[in-house]
Design an enzyme around this catalytic site. Sequence first.
Site, short mmCIF file in Angstrom:
data_model
loop_
_atom_site.label_atom_id
_atom_site.label_comp_id
_atom_site.label_asym_id
_atom_site.label_seq_id
_atom_site.Cartn_x
_atom_site.Cartn_y
_atom_site.Cartn_z
N ASP A 103 0.88 -1.18 0.06
CA ASP A 103 0.03 0.01 -0.02
C ASP A 103 0.71 1.38 -0.01
O ASP A 103 2.05 1.01 0.37
CB ASP A 103 -0.76 0.00 1.16
CG ASP A 103 -1.67 1.32 1.53
OD1 ASP A 103 -2.25 1.69 0.54
OD2 ASP A 103 -1.31 1.90 2.55
N ASP B 164 -0.99 -0.33 6.01
CA ASP B 164 -1.26 0.15 7.55
C ASP B 164 -2.43 0.69 7.79
O ASP B 164 -2.80 1.06 9.07
CB ASP B 164 -0.22 1.45 7.58
CG ASP B 164 -0.53 2.64 7.16
OD1 ASP B 164 -1.25 2.55 5.79
OD2 ASP B 164 -0.77 3.70 7.68
N ASP C 279 -6.72 -1.73 4.16
CA ASP C 279 -5.48 -2.86 3.81
C ASP C 279 -6.24 -4.04 4.74
O ASP C 279 -5.50 -5.40 4.24
CB ASP C 279 -4.36 -2.41 4.19
CG ASP C 279 -3.95 -1.37 3.56
OD1 ASP C 279 -4.25 -0.95 2.37
OD2 ASP C 279 -3.01 -0.38 4.30
#
Length: 763
Positions: free
Chosen positions: A452, A651, A655
Amino acid sequence: MTDPVCGMDVTPEDAAGSYTYRGEQYYFCNASCLERFQDNPEQFLAPGDKAEKASVAPGTIYTCPMDPEVRQVGPGACPKCGMALEPMAVTLAEESNPELALMTRRFWVSAAITAPLLFVAMGGMLTGHRLGHPIPAPLMPWLEFALATPVVLWGGWPFFKRGAASIANRSPNMFTLIALGTGTSYVYSTIATLAPQVFPASFRLASGEVPVYFEAAAGIIVLVLLGQVLELRARSRTSTALKLLLGLAPKSALWLNADGSEQDVPLDRIETGDRLRVRPGEKVPVDGLVLDGASAVDESLVTGESMPVEKRAGDHVTGGTVNGSGGFVMRAERVGSETLLAQIVAMVAQAQRSRAPIQRLADVAASYFVPVVVSIAVITFGAWWWLGPAPRLAHALVNAVAVLIIACPCALGLATPMSIMVGTGRGALAGVLVRTAEALEGLAKVDTLVIDKTGTLTEGKPRVVALHAEAGWTETELLRLGASIERASEHPLAGAVVAAAQTKSISLSDVTDFHSHTGLGVTGVVDGRSVAAGNHSFLASLGVTFAEQGPDVERSQSQPGTSVYLAADGRLAGSLVLADPVKATTPEAIRALHREGLQIVMLTGDARATAEAVAREVGIDVVEAEVLPARKREVVQELKSRGRMVAMAGDGVNDAPALAEADVGIAMGSGADVAMESAGITLVKGDLRGLIRARRLSRATLRNIRQNLFFAFVYNALAIPLAAGVLYPVLGWLLSPMIAAAAMTFSSVSVITNALRLRKVEI
């Protein structure tokens, strides 16, 4: 509550039955356990249990390192493998180890008795017969019997008890073999002493005596006791990492009263919201926010980073880290079990009890191990009795006992859990938290990393990265105007504008007639001017005009980010470009991951231009932009369907589905709690360089496990045939049962010692 027979957790509501014994009520998970307990309660409640349990904290839960599903209140032996249970919770307090104390006492007493026994027996062996020995021949067996009996029956009692329990529980283990081997030697020798006439001439020595093996039975007991002492001491060292982490927390904190006075109070009295002073050189007491002051804080034992981190007002600090030369006042935000340090300890303890997939090989081997060894011992006995030299029974007995004693299923069983325990503890000290052993093993096999962007590659906090002032305005005045009106807004971008002004020590003005237009911008009056701040369309709707090739067009082509336009009295004053900057350590980490041979895929919900600019900056080739959380999970599924071993690093809350779907989920410690709950590994620092350390730790742990398994398999493959006497026809070599016992002890201790090497592995 715990079923006293099988060790499984059981509640009164779910119990299949209960039974009251000596004033205490016990609950059972099934009818079979209840019946076995009723038949012989003392088998499961040894007389010494209450005395031993009194030396530990009441209610302490114990578990088995080889069978973590076994849990009970207080110390004892595992009903499956027979190993001594150990407390699940690690504390700094110096707790006594009842099992170690028991084995140590039995070892020293047994060794003191066995020494003269060996001297007596060796005296006869040196002359080749009993005649000529200082002690009359008829008294020799009786003297050996008198010396060996307390050693075998008292010193070896724990082994016989566990051996009997293993048979009753249909779970044969190392203690089954020890009980069979020493028991057979002792019973045979006792019969030979009490009724030697029952043995035919073919079983006697040339002197006509029936040989006895009391010294072998006693010697084996002493050596196994020594092995237990060494093993228990070595196992206690596997919790060193957790003790180090627990030792980071200070015992007290300097509490600030409402009137400004200070008071030293115990840490357990600190509550959320309390103000605390941290003086130079002190440890930060709990997790919190710096309110006043500044300092450099050493976070190395929590994050693995050696460089101190600058902290000032508004920054978060972590309990257990060490303050530098400055001082500051902080507000407690997380206390007790909610602190990061407490969560780290809990997570590592959980990982140490989990089972790695590689352990399935050892589990399968162990399930067949004891029956196979017993069968080999029976075959050995029969072969020596049928084909061996005189005295046949003596040779058959000695070699069968040697086979039983030298085999070591514990070496197989300990190979994986000991390495996992030490490896996860080592990772915690380097800022790598392993949630499950499966994740630790899987990380070494990963070939694709999905990342990400926001908060993982970037800092996750927007910053003002550029200022574009129109004619008649300076950048300082533009920033002052923007920060003054944005100070009244709660939007994250507004906070970034205000922070930029504070960094440059720009004085701000008050705002009147403030209005917030959700999703568009804000308006108000600053220093008598009508000011508007927002996106292009919002200011255009207010009548602000833009040049055809103005700054907004140029920025969209050359500089990714979000533009906030400012207008004063209806005229464009300029714009501020806000972006989420890439972490300084990200390019280095990406290069290192590429060297590891990983394919790296970046996923983000940001615009494609922004995503591609970040990818170019850090060196990532594959980019998917403008994706929703569900799409992140689909990308992971697609990669896995192509045979890739996928790790996902993220994080945020969005996600979590992808982290759970990946073969290995990696959460940033600076991110959302739900992300850490969904991941198998957490990088405390929130720095991708921690992923390199995690990969090295994974490889080192797997290498250590394979070494342990290799040694255990090779040891047993070579030792058992040697004990059976395969070299006797060629070289005339026979293995003494006492040497077999020493070799068995060495195998278990060597596996633990090899696992302990992980404490110093460089990652």
